[in-house]
Motif scaffolding. Structure first.
Motif, mmCIF file in Angstrom:
data_model
loop_
_atom_site.group_PDB
_atom_site.id
_atom_site.type_symbol
_atom_site.label_atom_id
_atom_site.label_comp_id
_atom_site.label_asym_id
_atom_site.label_seq_id
_atom_site.Cartn_x
_atom_site.Cartn_y
_atom_site.Cartn_z
ATOM 1 N N TYR A 151 0.839 -1.197 0.000
ATOM 2 C CA TYR A 151 0.000 0.000 0.000
ATOM 3 C C TYR A 151 0.874 1.247 0.000
ATOM 4 O O TYR A 151 1.788 1.356 0.838
ATOM 5 C CB TYR A 151 -0.890 0.030 1.249
ATOM 6 C CG TYR A 151 -1.805 -1.159 1.382
ATOM 7 C CD1 TYR A 151 -3.107 -1.125 0.888
ATOM 8 C CD2 TYR A 151 -1.378 -2.331 2.009
ATOM 9 C CE1 TYR A 151 -3.947 -2.228 1.010
ATOM 10 C CE2 TYR A 151 -2.205 -3.432 2.135
ATOM 11 C CZ TYR A 151 -3.487 -3.371 1.628
ATOM 12 O OH TYR A 151 -4.321 -4.464 1.748
ATOM 13 N N GLU A 170 -4.649 -1.602 -7.970
ATOM 14 C CA GLU A 170 -6.096 -1.482 -7.849
ATOM 15 C C GLU A 170 -6.449 -0.213 -7.078
ATOM 16 O O GLU A 170 -5.779 0.144 -6.107
ATOM 17 C CB GLU A 170 -6.682 -2.670 -7.084
ATOM 18 C CG GLU A 170 -6.617 -3.991 -7.805
ATOM 19 C CD GLU A 170 -7.517 -5.000 -7.123
ATOM 20 O OE1 GLU A 170 -8.466 -5.449 -7.775
ATOM 21 O OE2 GLU A 170 -7.282 -5.311 -5.938
ATOM 22 N N ARG A 171 -7.519 0.412 -7.519
ATOM 23 C CA ARG A 171 -8.012 1.602 -6.816
ATOM 24 C C ARG A 171 -9.221 1.230 -5.966
ATOM 25 O O ARG A 171 -10.096 0.498 -6.407
ATOM 26 C CB ARG A 171 -8.393 2.688 -7.831
ATOM 27 C CG ARG A 171 -8.896 3.969 -7.181
ATOM 28 C CD ARG A 171 -9.032 5.081 -8.203
ATOM 29 N NE ARG A 171 -9.625 6.268 -7.615
ATOM 30 C CZ ARG A 171 -9.752 7.438 -8.224
ATOM 31 N NH1 ARG A 171 -9.307 7.548 -9.486
ATOM 32 N NH2 ARG A 171 -10.294 8.469 -7.633
ATOM 33 N N PHE A 172 -9.258 1.753 -4.755
ATOM 34 C CA PHE A 172 -10.348 1.451 -3.846
ATOM 35 C C PHE A 172 -11.589 2.276 -4.159
ATOM 36 O O PHE A 172 -11.502 3.461 -4.496
ATOM 37 C CB PHE A 172 -9.948 1.737 -2.397
ATOM 38 C CG PHE A 172 -9.108 0.660 -1.780
ATOM 39 C CD1 PHE A 172 -9.688 -0.505 -1.312
ATOM 40 C CD2 PHE A 172 -7.729 0.815 -1.660
ATOM 41 C CE1 PHE A 172 -8.919 -1.507 -0.734
ATOM 42 C CE2 PHE A 172 -6.951 -0.169 -1.084
ATOM 43 C CZ PHE A 172 -7.548 -1.340 -0.628
ATOM 44 N N SER A 173 -12.742 1.628 -4.035
ATOM 45 C CA SER A 173 -14.032 2.291 -3.963
ATOM 46 C C SER A 173 -14.609 1.951 -2.595
ATOM 47 O O SER A 173 -13.899 1.430 -1.729
ATOM 48 C CB SER A 173 -14.952 1.801 -5.090
ATOM 49 O OG SER A 173 -14.474 2.234 -6.347
ATOM 50 N N THR A 248 -12.131 -3.309 -3.843
ATOM 51 C CA THR A 248 -11.458 -3.274 -5.142
ATOM 52 C C THR A 248 -12.094 -4.325 -6.043
ATOM 53 O O THR A 248 -12.921 -5.118 -5.603
ATOM 54 C CB THR A 248 -9.953 -3.590 -5.007
ATOM 55 O OG1 THR A 248 -9.807 -4.959 -4.622
ATOM 56 C CG2 THR A 248 -9.273 -2.686 -3.986
ATOM 57 N N GLU A 269 -5.063 3.493 -3.250
ATOM 58 C CA GLU A 269 -4.670 2.338 -4.058
ATOM 59 C C GLU A 269 -3.971 1.272 -3.229
ATOM 60 O O GLU A 269 -3.517 1.509 -2.112
ATOM 61 C CB GLU A 269 -3.735 2.788 -5.186
ATOM 62 C CG GLU A 269 -4.366 3.698 -6.216
ATOM 63 C CD GLU A 269 -3.399 4.142 -7.282
ATOM 64 O OE1 GLU A 269 -3.831 4.393 -8.422
ATOM 65 O OE2 GLU A 269 -2.185 4.250 -6.976
ATOM 66 N N ARG A 270 -3.879 0.096 -3.848
ATOM 67 C CA ARG A 270 -3.029 -0.961 -3.338
ATOM 68 C C ARG A 270 -2.393 -1.655 -4.538
ATOM 69 O O ARG A 270 -2.926 -1.619 -5.649
ATOM 70 C CB ARG A 270 -3.813 -1.968 -2.504
ATOM 71 C CG ARG A 270 -4.744 -2.868 -3.305
ATOM 72 C CD ARG A 270 -5.415 -3.895 -2.414
ATOM 73 N NE ARG A 270 -6.176 -4.881 -3.189
ATOM 74 C CZ ARG A 270 -6.821 -5.914 -2.658
ATOM 75 N NH1 ARG A 270 -6.812 -6.092 -1.352
ATOM 76 N NH2 ARG A 270 -7.473 -6.776 -3.431
ATOM 77 N N GLY A 306 -12.061 -0.320 -9.428
ATOM 78 C CA GLY A 306 -10.666 -0.130 -9.122
ATOM 79 C C GLY A 306 -9.718 -0.489 -10.230
ATOM 80 O O GLY A 306 -8.538 -0.641 -10.005
ATOM 81 N N SER A 307 -10.159 -0.604 -11.460
ATOM 82 C CA SER A 307 -9.243 -1.010 -12.515
ATOM 83 C C SER A 307 -9.524 -0.256 -13.804
ATOM 84 O O SER A 307 -9.578 -0.815 -14.874
ATOM 85 C CB SER A 307 -9.373 -2.521 -12.735
ATOM 86 O OG SER A 307 -10.717 -2.879 -12.940
#
Length: 388
Positions: A151, A170-173, A248, A269-270, A306-307
């Motif tokens: 992270y 990946e982006r968090f929602s 994600t 993101e992670r 997230g993508s």
């Protein structure tokens, strides 16, 4: 004289960490096991390798000499294995892979099928490891490589002996209950989401620390009501209306039932990564496994949030944007309202935006415990309430 690799790795980590406790944490051992490894090396070499100085330990001259050679010995072993693989002229051999729950469920099966089809001589034995210990598992030599998560807001420690190969970002929602009042398609700021009940891992985990750091940067402190590590369990709790949780695309593949997906305005993101020994990167079998994992990380994590998917396309599997955040069968005019609630009572629904703190629909007080839960034929709506 026997110099087992596991003992040499312990000595090397002790030179970096300086305490038995820190070395044990990095390697995933107990402090007692670290002490035993060092004692075994001292018996084998007939030399005192470390001495205690207060709470720390320092290497003796003999310990420093052995540590210098230990790095070369372990590197030479890995290089020899890689050279033997290349000399055979085929991609083959046995690999030990560390995986965590989500990766084992979503990424591993298709990746191993692809690897078997392309390189049948490669045999992979997997074992589940704590995702926060993936790096240490490789460093300790218990696995050859391990899937993990890194992270930007809580990065893994780096060490020259282990590399992190990024498979995907990946982006968090935000996952919210599908029937939640006030849920729409517009991106939500973390500061607004701070008014909700949250479901998060412990603050001491990399994941828990990363999300809390992102929230604090946005000016809010998440109200963590349920501290849960397992992703599928967290999402089941969201679907039951118990709070909200980060989400994600890879996580959504574990469960989408009862969940609506709300994009976040901030970028949180992670990185899905593979931890692998630096020398082991030269092994053809390792390169083949990483390639298979990367293919499925890109295709697997790419379906959902997230993508690169825009807010207008987000939602639970099979749910179109026009139904975002609505119970089944609820049209746009009823969006975010419990069953039977008309527009004139919408303001009292307890939404995160514009709700009257301390009240429930109809103007009554919030029940003891503070959470407002609605149930209808489509299951519970959200326990989303502003901070009183």
């Amino acid at each position: 004289m026997e110099l087992p690799g596991v003992q040499l790795r312990t000595l090397l980590e002790l030179t970096r960490s300086r305490t038995m406790t820190a070395a044990a944490a990095a390697l995933g051992y107990t402090p007692g096991a670290v002490s035993q490894h060092i004692a075994a090396l001292e018996r084998s070499t007939g030399s005192e390798l470390v001495r205690r100085v207060g709470r720390r330990v320092e290497l003796t001259d003999a310990g420093r000499t052995l540590a210098e050679h230990a790095e070369r010995i372990l590197g030479a072993q890995a290089e020899a294995v890689a050279a033997l693989e290349r000399a055979r002229g085929e991609v083959g051999g046995r690999l030990r892979l560390g995986v965590f729950g989500t990766a084992a469920a979503v990424l591993l099966p298709p990746a191993l099928r692809r690897l078997a089809a392309r390189h049948p001589a490669v045999r992979v034995a997997s074992r589940e490891v704590d995702v926060d210990q993936a790096y240490g598992e490789v460093l300790a030599g218990r696995v050859d490589l391990a899937l993990g998560l890194d992270y930007p807001d809580a990065p893994l420690a780096r060490d020259g002996a282990v590399e992190l190969v990024r498979l995907r970002t990946e982006r968090f929602s935000l996952a919210v209950p599908a029937g939640a009042a006030g849920v729409g398609r517009a991106p939500l700021a973390l500061a607004e989401a701070g008014a909700y009940d949250w479901i998060l891992p412990a603050a001491g985990s990399y994941y828990g620390r990363a999300i809390r750091t992102a929230c604090r940067r946005a000016g809010c402190e998440p109200r963590v009501v349920h501290e849960v590590t397992d992703t599928a369990t967290s999402l089941a709790m969201v679907g039951a209306g118990l709070g909200v949780a980060p989400l994600t695309g890879l996580m959504l593949r574990l469960r989408s039932e009862g969940i609506a997906v709300v994009p976040l305005r901030e970028t949180v993101e992670r990185h899905i990564v593979v931890a692998v020994g630096t020398a082991a990167r030269a092994r053809p079998s390792v390169a083949a496994l990483i390639a298979a994992l990367r293919t499925d990380a890109e295709s697997g994590a790419g379906s959902g949030v997230g993508s690169g998917m825009g807010p207008e396309e987000m939602g639970p599997e099979g749910m179109g944007p026009e139904w975002m955040g609505r119970p089944e069968g609820m049209g746009p005019e009823g969006m975010g309202r419990p069953e039977g609630m008309g527009p004139e009572t919408e303001r009292a629904a307890g939404t995160a935006q514009g709700a009257v703190p301390g009240t429930v629909p109809g103007g009554g007080p919030v029940p003891a415990g503070g959470n407002v839960t609605r149930r209808g034929q489509h299951g519970p709506a959200a326990v989303l309430r502003p901070q009183a």
